[in-house]
Design a protein around this motif. Structure first.
Motif, PDB file in Angstrom:
ATOM      1  N   GLY A  66      -4.725 -56.819  -8.556  1.00  0.00           N
ATOM      2  CA  GLY A  66      -3.869 -55.673  -8.321  1.00  0.00           C
ATOM      3  C   GLY A  66      -2.388 -55.987  -8.166  1.00  0.00           C
ATOM      4  O   GLY A  66      -1.938 -57.115  -8.343  1.00  0.00           O
ATOM      5  N   ASP A  67      -1.633 -54.929  -7.818  1.00  0.00           N
ATOM      6  CA  ASP A  67      -0.176 -55.052  -7.713  1.00  0.00           C
ATOM      7  C   ASP A  67       0.223 -55.665  -6.375  1.00  0.00           C
ATOM      8  O   ASP A  67      -0.624 -56.037  -5.555  1.00  0.00           O
ATOM      9  N   ASN A  68       1.531 -55.772  -6.150  1.00  0.00           N
ATOM     10  CA  ASN A  68       2.015 -56.374  -4.898  1.00  0.00           C
ATOM     11  C   ASN A  68       2.680 -55.341  -3.997  1.00  0.00           C
ATOM     12  O   ASN A  68       3.552 -55.666  -3.199  1.00  0.00           O
ATOM     13  N   TYR A 104       4.817 -64.761  -6.175  1.00  0.00           N
ATOM     14  CA  TYR A 104       5.227 -64.625  -4.775  1.00  0.00           C
ATOM     15  C   TYR A 104       6.493 -63.764  -4.648  1.00  0.00           C
ATOM     16  O   TYR A 104       7.324 -63.977  -3.760  1.00  0.00           O
ATOM     17  N   GLY A 105       6.582 -62.782  -5.521  1.00  0.00           N
ATOM     18  CA  GLY A 105       7.743 -61.901  -5.509  1.00  0.00           C
ATOM     19  C   GLY A 105       7.471 -60.585  -4.817  1.00  0.00           C
ATOM     20  O   GLY A 105       6.337 -60.260  -4.456  1.00  0.00           O
ATOM     21  N   LEU A 106       8.523 -59.807  -4.630  1.00  0.00           N
ATOM     22  CA  LEU A 106       8.435 -58.508  -3.980  1.00  0.00           C
ATOM     23  C   LEU A 106       8.608 -57.391  -4.995  1.00  0.00           C
ATOM     24  O   LEU A 106       9.369 -57.524  -5.956  1.00  0.00           O
ATOM     25  N   ASN A 107       7.907 -56.294  -4.779  1.00  0.00           N
ATOM     26  CA  ASN A 107       8.146 -55.109  -5.574  1.00  0.00           C
ATOM     27  C   ASN A 107       9.615 -54.702  -5.425  1.00  0.00           C
ATOM     28  O   ASN A 107      10.144 -54.661  -4.310  1.00  0.00           O
ATOM     29  N   GLY A 109      12.111 -56.495  -6.182  1.00  0.00           N
ATOM     30  CA  GLY A 109      12.957 -57.682  -6.136  1.00  0.00           C
ATOM     31  C   GLY A 109      13.543 -58.013  -4.779  1.00  0.00           C
ATOM     32  O   GLY A 109      13.320 -57.322  -3.783  1.00  0.00           O
ATOM     33  N   VAL A 110      14.320 -59.075  -4.740  1.00  0.00           N
ATOM     34  CA  VAL A 110      14.808 -59.627  -3.477  1.00  0.00           C
ATOM     35  C   VAL A 110      15.869 -58.760  -2.814  1.00  0.00           C
ATOM     36  O   VAL A 110      16.160 -58.941  -1.623  1.00  0.00           O
ATOM     37  N   THR A 111      16.440 -57.830  -3.536  1.00  0.00           N
ATOM     38  CA  THR A 111      17.465 -56.982  -2.927  1.00  0.00           C
ATOM     39  C   THR A 111      16.863 -55.777  -2.200  1.00  0.00           C
ATOM     40  O   THR A 111      17.598 -55.013  -1.570  1.00  0.00           O
ATOM     41  N   THR A 112      15.555 -55.605  -2.264  1.00  0.00           N
ATOM     42  CA  THR A 112      14.935 -54.456  -1.624  1.00  0.00           C
ATOM     43  C   THR A 112      15.103 -54.500  -0.114  1.00  0.00           C
ATOM     44  O   THR A 112      15.030 -55.565   0.505  1.00  0.00           O
ATOM     45  N   ARG A 113      15.331 -53.335   0.469  1.00  0.00           N
ATOM     46  CA  ARG A 113      15.341 -53.179   1.924  1.00  0.00           C
ATOM     47  C   ARG A 113      14.170 -52.302   2.373  1.00  0.00           C
ATOM     48  O   ARG A 113      14.052 -51.998   3.570  1.00  0.00           O
ATOM     49  N   ALA A 120       3.982 -57.366   1.251  1.00  0.00           N
ATOM     50  CA  ALA A 120       3.328 -58.487   0.569  1.00  0.00           C
ATOM     51  C   ALA A 120       3.661 -59.812   1.225  1.00  0.00           C
ATOM     52  O   ALA A 120       2.874 -60.769   1.164  1.00  0.00           O
ATOM     53  N   GLY A 121       4.813 -59.871   1.860  1.00  0.00           N
ATOM     54  CA  GLY A 121       5.219 -61.102   2.521  1.00  0.00           C
ATOM     55  C   GLY A 121       4.282 -61.553   3.625  1.00  0.00           C
ATOM     56  O   GLY A 121       4.239 -62.747   3.954  1.00  0.00           O
ATOM     57  N   GLN A 122       3.518 -60.632   4.201  1.00  0.00           N
ATOM     58  CA  GLN A 122       2.562 -61.039   5.228  1.00  0.00           C
ATOM     59  C   GLN A 122       1.509 -61.975   4.642  1.00  0.00           C
ATOM     60  O   GLN A 122       1.168 -63.007   5.241  1.00  0.00           O
TER      61      GLN A 122
END
Length: 385
Positions: A66-68, A104-107, A109-113, A120-122
């Motif tokens: 699945g997605d992140n 190991y990325g974030l939906n 991207g890294v600029t998201t707040r 997902a970081g958990q």
């Protein structure tokens, strides 16, 4: 899995009447203790067997991990808790495959707040912690996103405008602070938290009269109410709040200056929840109105059980009053929500209020509900020893 999603084929269980989260008097106002459902808490091996059955069913039905986004990330938070409990290598391998699929990325991207994107970081932090030689690449995207918020928290700290955000983002802030040995993460986290609790929408999302939380400012007094004109205090929204406090308290040292506030917030919520638990062990989707879409619901219940088991294990609440709460909740889940093959039902779909995804029945499920069940069960297994 989709063959069962959102069907409404189950009967509605009895609803507890006459219990209000606005009752005064703390534990003295609680409903009389009932006998522990199912004879009390089961042995650890029995709990673990059910957890394995539920996890294995989900994995078997989802060869694509699945997605992140937050919902699937919550599943992996629960699965990796089960891995730590059992040492089962298949669970870690499935989680690694998911994380590697997303580099190991974030939906967004890294600029998201956005807190949902940081959830997902958990799981990434869990996988980082499993390595003999920790790989910084696994938490680099998360840290870049969170660090930017830490550095700007003094001037902008209103990002967590809904209570779900506390569960999605607070644990990554706290855990990164522990990994980095940097107190700035926890201080920034507390700044964001205080805005959500005490200032969002004017008065903040915490309702001192009930000890519970509004989902967002639309539900504050004067806003959205139930069909009977009562407040809307959404079960899963309060579940996210309970999960946030539980996960953060598990990370911060006992002498951290914000720990007393988080302990007080958690125990206040748990006392309110004890008063309004249904006789069957579940909680209603609207904690302030038992007549508003009555029926068993899993996703709020699992996070309340998770928090109750943690509070019992760490002696934040008295066993005499709260062990029966945990016993009733677990019994409800394993007898009414868990199917013989491990499918988990009665999970309200994604949404933001009691009406979302209704009707909810025994064939309604979701990834975050399964993850919450695994978190609850692993904490319960730790409690029984």
């Amino acid at each position: 899995m989709e063959r069962r999603h959102f069907l409404a084929t189950g009967s509605v269980l009895a609803v507890e009447g006459g219990l209000s989260p606005f009752a005064a008097g703390g534990d003295r106002a609680a409903a009389p203790d009932r006998a522990d459902a199912g004879g009390g808490l089961p042995p650890r091996a029995e709990i673990v067997a059910v957890l394995r059955r539920v996890a294995d069913h989900w994995i078997g039905a989802h060869t694509d991990p699945g997605d992140n986004k937050w919902a699937r990330a919550t599943f992996f938070s629960g699965l990796l808790a089960l891995h730590r409990l059992t040492g089962e290598p298949r669970y870690a391998a499935y989680a690694r495959g998911w994380a590697e699929k997303h580099s190991y990325g974030l939906n967004d991207g890294v600029t998201t707040r956005h807190a949902d994107n940081q959830c997902a970081g958990q799981a990434y932090l869990d996988l980082y912690g499993l390595d003999r030689a920790p790989d910084e690449a696994k938490i680099a995207a998360l840290d870049a996103s969170v660090r930017a918020m830490v550095d700007s928290a003094a001037v902008k700290h209103d990002d967590w405008w809904w209570d779900d955000a506390l569960h999605m983002a607070m644990p990554p802030f706290a855990r990164l602070g522990a990994v980095r040995g940097d107190a700035a993460y926890a201080e920034a986290m507390h700044t964001f938290y205080l805005h959500t609790r005490n200032a969002e929408g004017g008065p903040g999302l915490f309702d001192g009269a009930s000890g519970l939380w509004y989902r967002d400012k639309r539900f504050l007094p004067g806003g959205i109410v139930s069909p009977d004109g009562k407040p809307v205090l959404w079960s899963r929204g309060n579940g996210w709040v309970a999960g946030a406090h539980t996960k953060v308290l598990a990370v911060l040292p006992a002498d951290h200056r914000h720990v007393p506030a988080y302990r007080a917030a958690l125990t206040t919520e748990l006392r309110a929840l004890r008063r309004i638990q249904r006789p069957d062990g579940f909680w209603n989707v609207n904690l302030a109105d038992p007549a508003h879409l009555p029926g068993p619901e899993t996703s709020g219940t699992v996070f309340f059980l998770h928090a109750t088991a943690y509070a019992l294990r760490t002696e934040l609440v008295p066993a005499r009053l709260f062990r029966p709460v945990a016993a009733r909740a677990w019994h409800a889940l394993v007898t009414h929500a868990v199917h013989p093959d491990g499918f988990l039902g009665h999970v309200q779909p994604e949404g933001d209020r009691p009406e979302s995804g209704q009707p909810v029945g025994p064939d309604s499920t979701a990834d975050f509900g399964v993850g919450g069940f695994l978190l609850a069960g692993t904490e319960l297994a730790a409690l029984v020893g």
